[in-house]
Design a protein around this motif. Sequence first.
Motif, mmCIF file in Angstrom:
data_model
loop_
_atom_site.group_PDB
_atom_site.id
_atom_site.type_symbol
_atom_site.label_atom_id
_atom_site.label_comp_id
_atom_site.label_asym_id
_atom_site.label_seq_id
_atom_site.Cartn_x
_atom_site.Cartn_y
_atom_site.Cartn_z
ATOM 1 N N GLY A 1 0.895 -1.335 -0.070
ATOM 2 C CA GLY A 1 -0.089 0.048 -0.031
ATOM 3 C C GLY A 1 0.808 1.094 0.109
ATOM 4 O O GLY A 1 1.909 1.308 -0.229
ATOM 5 N N PRO A 2 0.253 2.591 0.269
ATOM 6 C CA PRO A 2 -0.957 2.599 0.708
ATOM 7 C C PRO A 2 -2.033 2.776 -0.498
ATOM 8 O O PRO A 2 -3.231 2.504 -0.184
ATOM 9 N N GLY A 3 -1.713 2.505 -1.578
ATOM 10 C CA GLY A 3 -2.818 2.424 -2.704
ATOM 11 C C GLY A 3 -3.291 0.937 -2.981
ATOM 12 O O GLY A 3 -2.866 0.043 -2.056
ATOM 13 N N GLU A 4 -4.192 0.677 -3.872
ATOM 14 C CA GLU A 4 -4.656 -0.563 -4.235
ATOM 15 C C GLU A 4 -3.788 -1.662 -4.233
ATOM 16 O O GLU A 4 -2.648 -1.572 -5.037
ATOM 17 N N ILE A 5 -3.916 -2.867 -3.655
ATOM 18 C CA ILE A 5 -3.177 -4.024 -3.965
ATOM 19 C C ILE A 5 -3.992 -5.359 -4.142
ATOM 20 O O ILE A 5 -5.198 -5.283 -3.765
ATOM 21 N N PRO B 1 -4.949 -1.250 1.600
ATOM 22 C CA PRO B 1 -4.850 -2.327 2.940
ATOM 23 C C PRO B 1 -5.752 -1.574 4.229
ATOM 24 O O PRO B 1 -5.989 -2.548 4.837
ATOM 25 N N ARG B 2 -6.151 -0.369 3.775
ATOM 26 C CA ARG B 2 -7.044 0.142 5.123
ATOM 27 C C ARG B 2 -8.415 -0.573 5.028
ATOM 28 O O ARG B 2 -9.283 -0.152 6.109
ATOM 29 N N VAL B 3 -8.857 -1.101 4.007
ATOM 30 C CA VAL B 3 -10.233 -1.704 3.773
ATOM 31 C C VAL B 3 -10.511 -2.355 4.849
ATOM 32 O O VAL B 3 -9.756 -3.556 4.823
ATOM 33 N N THR B 4 -11.664 -2.626 5.563
ATOM 34 C CA THR B 4 -11.883 -3.743 6.398
ATOM 35 C C THR B 4 -12.725 -4.626 5.576
ATOM 36 O O THR B 4 -13.046 -4.588 4.550
ATOM 37 N N THR C 1 -13.824 -4.738 12.215
ATOM 38 C CA THR C 1 -12.685 -4.302 12.543
ATOM 39 C C THR C 1 -11.552 -5.287 12.175
ATOM 40 O O THR C 1 -10.373 -5.332 13.014
ATOM 41 N N LEU C 2 -11.663 -6.028 11.430
ATOM 42 C CA LEU C 2 -10.599 -6.599 10.664
ATOM 43 C C LEU C 2 -10.544 -6.518 9.539
ATOM 44 O O LEU C 2 -11.175 -6.246 8.484
ATOM 45 N N LEU C 3 -9.001 -6.068 9.031
ATOM 46 C CA LEU C 3 -8.807 -5.675 7.545
ATOM 47 C C LEU C 3 -8.972 -6.778 6.780
ATOM 48 O O LEU C 3 -8.641 -8.008 7.085
#
Length: 205
Positions: free
Chosen positions: A46-50, A67-70, A109-111
């Motif tokens: 990340g921080p972009g899409e992976i 990576p920040r997406v739950t 609350t889980l990525l």
Amino acid sequence: MSNGPDENGGFSRRGFLKGIGVGSVASGLMAPFAPLRGAEDPNIRGPGEIPVTLKINGQAKKLNIEPRVTLLDALRNRLDLTGAKKVCDRATCGACTVLLDGNPVYSCTLLAVEAEGHEITTVEGIGTPTNLNEVQKAFIKHDAQQCGFCTPGFIVASTAFVRKNPNATPDQVRAGLGGNLCRCGTYAGMLLAVADAAKAQKGVA
Ligand code: FES
Ligand code: FES
């Protein structure tokens, strides 16, 4: 309106502000940005899409996400699996419950990246209208819902509970499902339903 010097040799207000703006942009372009932390570290994603592959209800699903997406947002917004509900979005109500390797977790609350490599089961993978599992049948039998918004989370959590606690008593059910909340207050029916399903799980119903 003039943007340059006025007839008195001064500058108009607009010209002054415009000059400041151009100057700021120019200096901003010239100032080097500090490199993002980890930009050179191949172990940091990340921080972009992976690219991420999630195994959901027995099927591998590939998607590109930050990576920040739950996990909850990935399920609902990217994969059209809307059974898990977003209510509190902070690990309090259980409306977003899914199973991770058979254990109930709050998907809010889980990525999603943390769920890679695990078996994810949503309410869509637990039963169908023509093939309900024991918990779903018992919920219908005991009329264990009102608005139904909490129900998918309860069904998922209850399914995991009865698998591990066959023949649980209503008191054990109450303790075991303490992580799920129902704002309509249909607890009485749900306790009976899950106790029934626990008996069925053991084959004594
Ligand atoms: S929405 Fe996840 S616990 Fe409430
Ligand atoms: S049935 Fe409405 S919140 Fe539980």
